[in-house]
Design a protein around this motif. Sequence first.
Motif, mmCIF file in Angstrom:
data_model
loop_
_atom_site.group_PDB
_atom_site.id
_atom_site.type_symbol
_atom_site.label_atom_id
_atom_site.label_comp_id
_atom_site.label_asym_id
_atom_site.label_seq_id
_atom_site.Cartn_x
_atom_site.Cartn_y
_atom_site.Cartn_z
ATOM 1 N N SER A 31 0.631 -1.136 -0.133
ATOM 2 C CA SER A 31 0.032 0.071 0.030
ATOM 3 C C SER A 31 0.913 1.224 -0.115
ATOM 4 O O SER A 31 0.464 2.319 -0.647
ATOM 5 N N SER A 176 -7.809 -4.272 -3.103
ATOM 6 C CA SER A 176 -7.217 -3.207 -3.131
ATOM 7 C C SER A 176 -6.302 -3.564 -4.482
ATOM 8 O O SER A 176 -5.845 -4.463 -4.581
ATOM 9 N N ILE A 210 -7.004 4.605 -0.433
ATOM 10 C CA ILE A 210 -7.859 3.548 -0.652
ATOM 11 C C ILE A 210 -7.769 3.534 -2.009
ATOM 12 O O ILE A 210 -8.407 4.178 -2.939
ATOM 13 N N LYS A 212 -9.273 0.541 -4.641
ATOM 14 C CA LYS A 212 -10.296 -0.285 -4.702
ATOM 15 C C LYS A 212 -10.411 -0.750 -6.183
ATOM 16 O O LYS A 212 -10.670 -0.217 -6.830
#
Length: 218
Positions: A31, A176, A210, A212
């Motif tokens: 991430s 993700s 975020i 997605k």
Amino acid sequence: MEWTIRRYKDPDKETVLSLYSQVTHEHIWPSFKEAMSSPLYLCFSLGLGITGYLLASGLGALVLVSGWAGLVYYCSHKLYADYAKDSLKTDMQDIQASYMAQPDDCFWVAETVATGKVAGMVAVVAKTNGTMRYSELFRMIVSPATRQKGLGSRMVQTVLDFCKQRGMSKVTLVTSASQTAAIALYRKMGFKLVLSHTKTHLVVCRLKVILKIHLIHK
């Protein structure tokens, strides 16, 4: 390596929660890299580097860029750590009630035949949209020691077979963008990308990134 995929039982809880927490925390570094490589963050890093260089030469640039990278990593860590913590206190705290109380819902664990250890898990929950009944895949986890050996495919196929037997029109999931291996697996199993979105916001020094991807299997 051989596995047995079976329905979750209460004695599995401690092992399942431990594995879930471990694998969820693995997403922190991907991430962070996903965030830092985005055009917005690259531009911001470049701007900080130029500003630092103008104010205090190379050392100033290094300090500002390192501080920014540290902030992004901290926020990526906090995002997934908080997500794992919240999940362990809510749906994962009572798996029977969350995923097995209804006949069209289920939670499976994969057990290694040779050792009896839990090597993975996956859940599915029935949804309704008007007259259409469909399922959503949740909590897909494969232990690090058993990846790239076919267990993920078997668990996804278990979900698809279950949903087909239950007469569901489709199976959806959300993941993700940093989980590239998982996305490749889902696409291999017949899922199609139907929606992708990015949401980034800064609230009192807490940066949430975020990314997605929504996939669907019909």
